[in-house]
Write a protein that holds these residues in place. Structure first.
Motif, mmCIF file in Angstrom:
data_model
loop_
_atom_site.group_PDB
_atom_site.id
_atom_site.type_symbol
_atom_site.label_atom_id
_atom_site.label_comp_id
_atom_site.label_asym_id
_atom_site.label_seq_id
_atom_site.Cartn_x
_atom_site.Cartn_y
_atom_site.Cartn_z
ATOM 1 N N ARG A 8 32.198 1.522 5.332
ATOM 2 C CA ARG A 8 31.696 2.987 5.832
ATOM 3 C C ARG A 8 31.369 2.721 7.405
ATOM 4 O O ARG A 8 31.367 3.882 7.992
ATOM 5 C CB ARG A 8 30.472 3.235 5.066
ATOM 6 C CG ARG A 8 30.954 3.562 3.621
ATOM 7 C CD ARG A 8 29.981 4.480 2.985
ATOM 8 N NE ARG A 8 28.603 3.914 2.701
ATOM 9 C CZ ARG A 8 27.475 4.600 2.252
ATOM 10 N NH1 ARG A 8 27.749 5.810 1.489
ATOM 11 N NH2 ARG A 8 26.391 4.071 2.017
ATOM 12 N N GLU A 9 30.780 1.847 7.854
ATOM 13 C CA GLU A 9 30.145 1.512 9.047
ATOM 14 C C GLU A 9 30.903 0.791 10.227
ATOM 15 O O GLU A 9 30.562 1.231 11.321
ATOM 16 C CB GLU A 9 28.720 0.903 9.151
ATOM 17 C CG GLU A 9 27.727 1.614 7.893
ATOM 18 C CD GLU A 9 26.576 0.853 7.676
ATOM 19 O OE1 GLU A 9 26.286 -0.134 8.438
ATOM 20 O OE2 GLU A 9 25.619 1.198 6.874
ATOM 21 N N VAL A 10 31.912 0.170 9.888
ATOM 22 C CA VAL A 10 32.777 -0.404 10.989
ATOM 23 C C VAL A 10 33.935 -0.202 11.023
ATOM 24 O O VAL A 10 34.466 0.333 11.914
ATOM 25 C CB VAL A 10 32.587 -1.947 10.727
ATOM 26 C CG1 VAL A 10 33.581 -2.700 11.556
ATOM 27 C CG2 VAL A 10 31.134 -2.769 10.507
ATOM 28 N N ASP A 11 34.695 -0.069 9.778
ATOM 29 C CA ASP A 11 36.047 0.321 9.570
ATOM 30 C C ASP A 11 36.425 1.659 10.447
ATOM 31 O O ASP A 11 37.567 1.496 11.345
ATOM 32 C CB ASP A 11 36.840 0.443 8.201
ATOM 33 C CG ASP A 11 36.543 -0.867 7.666
ATOM 34 O OD1 ASP A 11 36.456 -1.802 8.508
ATOM 35 O OD2 ASP A 11 37.014 -0.991 6.497
ATOM 36 N N PRO A 12 35.661 2.713 10.240
ATOM 37 C CA PRO A 12 35.930 3.899 11.179
ATOM 38 C C PRO A 12 36.040 3.951 12.617
ATOM 39 O O PRO A 12 36.664 4.431 13.291
ATOM 40 C CB PRO A 12 35.161 4.890 10.540
ATOM 41 C CG PRO A 12 34.660 4.220 9.231
ATOM 42 C CD PRO A 12 34.619 2.934 9.453
ATOM 43 N N THR A 13 34.764 3.115 12.919
ATOM 44 C CA THR A 13 34.776 2.945 14.386
ATOM 45 C C THR A 13 35.935 1.929 14.875
ATOM 46 O O THR A 13 36.174 2.251 16.188
ATOM 47 C CB THR A 13 33.392 2.341 14.846
ATOM 48 O OG1 THR A 13 32.236 3.365 14.204
ATOM 49 C CG2 THR A 13 33.121 2.298 16.373
ATOM 50 N N LEU A 14 36.257 0.952 14.335
ATOM 51 C CA LEU A 14 37.050 -0.124 14.903
ATOM 52 C C LEU A 14 38.635 1.122 14.955
ATOM 53 O O LEU A 14 39.206 0.984 16.087
ATOM 54 C CB LEU A 14 37.536 -0.965 13.722
ATOM 55 C CG LEU A 14 38.534 -1.970 13.990
ATOM 56 C CD1 LEU A 14 38.240 -2.625 15.472
ATOM 57 C CD2 LEU A 14 38.573 -3.040 12.873
ATOM 58 N N LYS A 15 38.815 2.009 13.806
ATOM 59 C CA LYS A 15 40.029 2.710 14.190
ATOM 60 C C LYS A 15 39.820 3.873 15.355
ATOM 61 O O LYS A 15 40.736 3.751 16.147
ATOM 62 C CB LYS A 15 40.087 3.690 12.826
ATOM 63 C CG LYS A 15 41.177 4.443 12.960
ATOM 64 C CD LYS A 15 41.310 4.952 11.274
ATOM 65 C CE LYS A 15 42.390 6.015 11.118
ATOM 66 N NZ LYS A 15 42.034 7.308 11.836
ATOM 67 N N ALA A 16 38.610 4.158 15.699
ATOM 68 C CA ALA A 16 38.316 5.192 16.753
ATOM 69 C C ALA A 16 38.429 4.377 18.061
ATOM 70 O O ALA A 16 39.410 5.111 19.137
ATOM 71 C CB ALA A 16 37.180 5.716 16.654
ATOM 72 N N LEU A 17 38.068 3.131 18.127
ATOM 73 C CA LEU A 17 38.143 2.533 19.161
ATOM 74 C C LEU A 17 39.627 2.010 19.654
ATOM 75 O O LEU A 17 40.199 2.285 20.778
ATOM 76 C CB LEU A 17 37.532 1.046 19.230
ATOM 77 C CG LEU A 17 35.613 1.398 19.211
ATOM 78 C CD1 LEU A 17 35.125 -0.051 18.856
ATOM 79 C CD2 LEU A 17 35.286 1.911 20.600
ATOM 80 N N ARG A 18 40.269 1.806 18.472
ATOM 81 C CA ARG A 18 41.846 1.326 18.796
ATOM 82 C C ARG A 18 42.646 2.546 19.216
ATOM 83 O O ARG A 18 43.352 2.601 20.195
ATOM 84 C CB ARG A 18 42.561 1.055 17.519
ATOM 85 C CG ARG A 18 42.038 -0.687 17.215
ATOM 86 C CD ARG A 18 42.552 -0.912 15.667
ATOM 87 N NE ARG A 18 42.410 -2.395 15.366
ATOM 88 C CZ ARG A 18 42.420 -2.741 14.214
ATOM 89 N NH1 ARG A 18 42.544 -2.060 13.141
ATOM 90 N NH2 ARG A 18 42.031 -3.890 14.175
ATOM 91 N N GLU A 19 42.382 3.829 18.747
ATOM 92 C CA GLU A 19 42.770 4.939 19.068
ATOM 93 C C GLU A 19 42.627 5.398 20.584
ATOM 94 O O GLU A 19 43.457 5.765 21.311
ATOM 95 C CB GLU A 19 42.556 6.182 18.186
ATOM 96 C CG GLU A 19 43.038 6.189 16.925
ATOM 97 C CD GLU A 19 42.431 7.207 15.962
ATOM 98 O OE1 GLU A 19 42.921 7.054 14.592
ATOM 99 O OE2 GLU A 19 41.743 8.014 16.226
#
Lengths: 171, 171
Positions: free
Chosen positions: B101-112
């Motif tokens: 919930r706290e890491v994965d979505p941000t990792l995705k956003a940063l990659r994008e």
DNA sequence: ATTTCATTTCTGTTTTTTCTGAAAATAACA
DNA sequence: TGTTATTTTCAGAAAAAACAGAAATGAAAT
């Protein structure tokens, strides 16, 4: 605001509730972290379209955590704000804060409960055992954190980088 | 409810907001974890003084995380619920959930965001550099987590116990 | 010293989240 | 199958948190 920056700021805001902070605080921090130069409160107001007072309060919170500093820009009367730039330092502050808010109070509560049991408070055997195990876990976490926290920052970073490598743990 | 148990349940509830879950969910879980036997929904209602429907919803959430299981008690028509008892297993589920919930979505956003930059989106040099560093940190965390997660549970526990000892890291 | 600009405090509104209670659905039993 | 016990769904009330805007405070400049 530049599109890429805007995307990041908005995402930070969305994640805020999951990170246990308010949306605005997170957005402001993202803005300050990614921005090339320190910003005045009014510039933040303009960029995020939010009330001046709210920016003020959010900045106070960020400063109280030590992730945002005030800086003076010569030729400008207004205060400017900038985020800590080093990600590792940020990460560290975040972790400390979380431990302080999420672990320490429970460790305290568990110790108190254990003390009651030791003083002969009526408790079921099973409950007592669960309490003992849970307390043990929290004590361990506390020690683990204390241990890794005592290392210099560089060593911590190296340790994590080592652990990130496949097989890095197997020795 | 026994005083020691009550104290623990109330504390779990207080901590809930800091852990990013709702109070009732946390209280119910504490109750089930520390209780000597599985409880029926009605018993939870009585113990916590809360609406039946709310207990139902909270139990569903706890079950969806896998921390609470349904059990049948012979001679009783009602469903009963019990928490996972192993603290390490609980801890693991909690950590997985938080990462998700706290890491994965941000990792995705940063990659994008990084992808946009790579595709030539207009960005300040400084912003680009901050993005790169932040993404690097998140990638590292992700790998670190993946690495430690791949070890059998026993090894993980040993590793933490080792790290908790003073000087355990210095080798 | 007073005027002007910047910041904070405070009060009330909006929004979100948590929780309730009644009604609907489901499952056990006779 | 009909009856009763149990669980779930859902609409909306209550509580909590986020936010806005005016008023008050403070600090630089003339």
């Amino acid at each position: 605001m530049i599109p890429v920056l805007e995307k990041l700021v908005l995402h930070w805001g969305e994640m805020a509730s999951r990170w246990g902070i308010s949306r605005m605080v997170a957005q402001i921090h993202a803005l300050l972290y990614f921005s090339p130069k320190p910003l005045a409160a009014d510039e933040i107001v303009e960029a995020l379209g939010v009330a001046r007072s709210h920016v003020s309060n959010s900045l106070r919170e960020l400063r109280s955590w030590g992730v945002v500093k005030m800086v003076h820009i010569r030729g400008d009367r207004r205060e400017h704000f900038q985020s800590i730039q080093d990600v590792w330092q940020l990460f560290e502050i975040l972790l400390d804060e979380r431990k302080r808010r999420e672990v320490d109070p429970t460790l305290k509560a568990l110790r108190e409960a254990q003390a009651l049991v030791n003083d002969g408070a009526k408790t079921d055997t099973h409950t007592r055992e669960r309490l003992r195990e849970m307390l043990e876990l929290f004590e361990l976490m506390d020690n683990w954190f204390g241990g890794i926290r005592r290392l210099p920052l560089g060593s911590r970073v190296k340790l994590i980088k080592l652990g990130a490598k496949t097989g890095g743990w197997l020795r």
